[in-house]
Design a protein around this motif. Structure first.
Motif, PDB file in Angstrom:
ATOM      1  N   LEU A  63      -5.010  34.355 -15.725  1.00 35.79           N
ATOM      2  CA  LEU A  63      -4.153  34.363 -16.904  1.00 35.79           C
ATOM      3  C   LEU A  63      -4.983  34.420 -18.176  1.00 35.79           C
ATOM      4  O   LEU A  63      -4.704  35.213 -19.080  1.00 35.79           O
ATOM      5  CB  LEU A  63      -3.249  33.121 -16.915  1.00 35.79           C
ATOM      6  CG  LEU A  63      -2.136  33.088 -15.873  1.00 35.79           C
ATOM      7  CD1 LEU A  63      -1.558  31.684 -15.748  1.00 35.79           C
ATOM      8  CD2 LEU A  63      -1.052  34.109 -16.205  1.00 35.79           C
ATOM      9  N   ALA A  64      -6.011  33.583 -18.243  1.00 40.63           N
ATOM     10  CA  ALA A  64      -6.881  33.555 -19.428  1.00 40.63           C
ATOM     11  C   ALA A  64      -7.543  34.908 -19.655  1.00 40.63           C
ATOM     12  O   ALA A  64      -7.700  35.349 -20.799  1.00 40.63           O
ATOM     13  CB  ALA A  64      -7.931  32.452 -19.296  1.00 40.63           C
ATOM     14  N   GLY A  65      -7.914  35.578 -18.575  1.00 39.14           N
ATOM     15  CA  GLY A  65      -8.516  36.896 -18.694  1.00 39.14           C
ATOM     16  C   GLY A  65      -7.582  37.913 -19.336  1.00 39.14           C
ATOM     17  O   GLY A  65      -8.028  38.905 -19.920  1.00 39.14           O
ATOM     18  N   SER A  69      -1.740  31.830 -20.689  1.00 41.53           N
ATOM     19  CA  SER A  69      -1.909  30.522 -20.053  1.00 41.53           C
ATOM     20  C   SER A  69      -0.642  30.233 -19.259  1.00 41.53           C
ATOM     21  O   SER A  69       0.311  31.019 -19.271  1.00 41.53           O
ATOM     22  CB  SER A  69      -2.142  29.435 -21.105  1.00 41.53           C
ATOM     23  OG  SER A  69      -0.943  29.207 -21.835  1.00 41.53           O
ATOM     24  N   PHE A  70      -0.608  29.094 -18.606  1.00 38.86           N
ATOM     25  CA  PHE A  70       0.572  28.737 -17.825  1.00 38.86           C
ATOM     26  C   PHE A  70       1.814  28.588 -18.706  1.00 38.86           C
ATOM     27  O   PHE A  70       2.935  28.748 -18.223  1.00 38.86           O
ATOM     28  CB  PHE A  70       0.338  27.477 -16.991  1.00 38.86           C
ATOM     29  CG  PHE A  70      -0.294  27.764 -15.658  1.00 38.86           C
ATOM     30  CD1 PHE A  70       0.448  28.286 -14.609  1.00 38.86           C
ATOM     31  CD2 PHE A  70      -1.642  27.526 -15.449  1.00 38.86           C
ATOM     32  CE1 PHE A  70      -0.131  28.570 -13.383  1.00 38.86           C
ATOM     33  CE2 PHE A  70      -2.233  27.799 -14.225  1.00 38.86           C
ATOM     34  CZ  PHE A  70      -1.471  28.321 -13.188  1.00 38.86           C
ATOM     35  N   LEU A 102      -4.708  22.080 -16.060  1.00 36.24           N
ATOM     36  CA  LEU A 102      -4.468  23.500 -16.303  1.00 36.24           C
ATOM     37  C   LEU A 102      -3.302  23.783 -17.249  1.00 36.24           C
ATOM     38  O   LEU A 102      -3.060  24.933 -17.597  1.00 36.24           O
ATOM     39  CB  LEU A 102      -4.212  24.218 -14.975  1.00 36.24           C
ATOM     40  CG  LEU A 102      -5.313  24.116 -13.929  1.00 36.24           C
ATOM     41  CD1 LEU A 102      -4.878  24.789 -12.633  1.00 36.24           C
ATOM     42  CD2 LEU A 102      -6.616  24.711 -14.447  1.00 36.24           C
ATOM     43  N   GLY A 103      -2.568  22.735 -17.623  1.00 34.91           N
ATOM     44  CA  GLY A 103      -1.397  22.935 -18.475  1.00 34.91           C
ATOM     45  C   GLY A 103      -0.233  23.569 -17.733  1.00 34.91           C
ATOM     46  O   GLY A 103       0.550  24.318 -18.320  1.00 34.91           O
ATOM     47  N   ALA A 130       1.231  35.216 -10.238  1.00 30.97           N
ATOM     48  CA  ALA A 130       1.846  34.793 -11.498  1.00 30.97           C
ATOM     49  C   ALA A 130       2.167  35.992 -12.364  1.00 30.97           C
ATOM     50  O   ALA A 130       1.436  36.979 -12.363  1.00 30.97           O
ATOM     51  CB  ALA A 130       0.912  33.857 -12.252  1.00 30.97           C
ATOM     52  N   THR A 131       3.275  35.880 -13.092  1.00 30.09           N
ATOM     53  CA  THR A 131       3.650  36.871 -14.095  1.00 30.09           C
ATOM     54  C   THR A 131       3.866  36.127 -15.413  1.00 30.09           C
ATOM     55  O   THR A 131       4.574  35.111 -15.443  1.00 30.09           O
ATOM     56  CB  THR A 131       4.948  37.600 -13.701  1.00 30.09           C
ATOM     57  OG1 THR A 131       4.748  38.209 -12.428  1.00 30.09           O
ATOM     58  CG2 THR A 131       5.333  38.646 -14.723  1.00 30.09           C
TER      59      THR A 131
END
Length: 135
Positions: A63-65, A69-70, A102-103, A130-131
């Protein structure tokens, strides 16, 4: 905020996730299935709890890439080998172990847990996709 999570009245409760995510934004981040291995491809844990935690850490990196984020996640999909309801405590413990780090929102964004016979290698017990949607 690009993502709003909620569970409308009349939908099943309690569940550890929201039933609905509403997102606005033009950038979508899709993270391919992440597993419980480190960046060198080495297993981090042999149990479901440990593999869920590592898979979520890897998902956070993905996600960070993509600049997310979450908090931007609108959908999580978990694939678990040889699933049975008696595994839910270990499954949820693996999430709880890293949620604050990780939030990861609690309850989770809309999520599906899909039991499968096997994943791509015999030692892989879980895979997480994840989306996310960004403005």
């Amino acid at each position: 905020m690009a993502v709003q999570l909620h569970s409308p009245q009349g939908m099943m409760r309690p569940v550890p996730y929201h039933h609905v995510a509403v997102a606005t934004g033009t950038r979508h981040v899709h993270v391919a299935g992440q597993i419980g291995r480190d960046e060198a491809g080495q297993p981090v844990a042999s149990d479901l709890r440990g593999q869920i935690s590592q898979a979520l850490r890897n998902t956070a990196r993905g996600l960070a890439g993509g600049g997310a984020s979450f908090s931007d996640v609108v959908r999580l999909t978990f694939y678990v080998t040889d699933w049975s309801p008696d595994l839910i405590d270990d499954f949820m413990a693996g999430i709880d172990d890293v949620a604050a780090e990780l939030g990861v929102p609690q309850p989770l964004p809309p999520a599906s847990l899909i039991g499968v016979d096997r994943l791509f290698e015999p030692d892989v017990l879980v895979e997480v996709e994840a989306t996310a949607v960004l403005d």
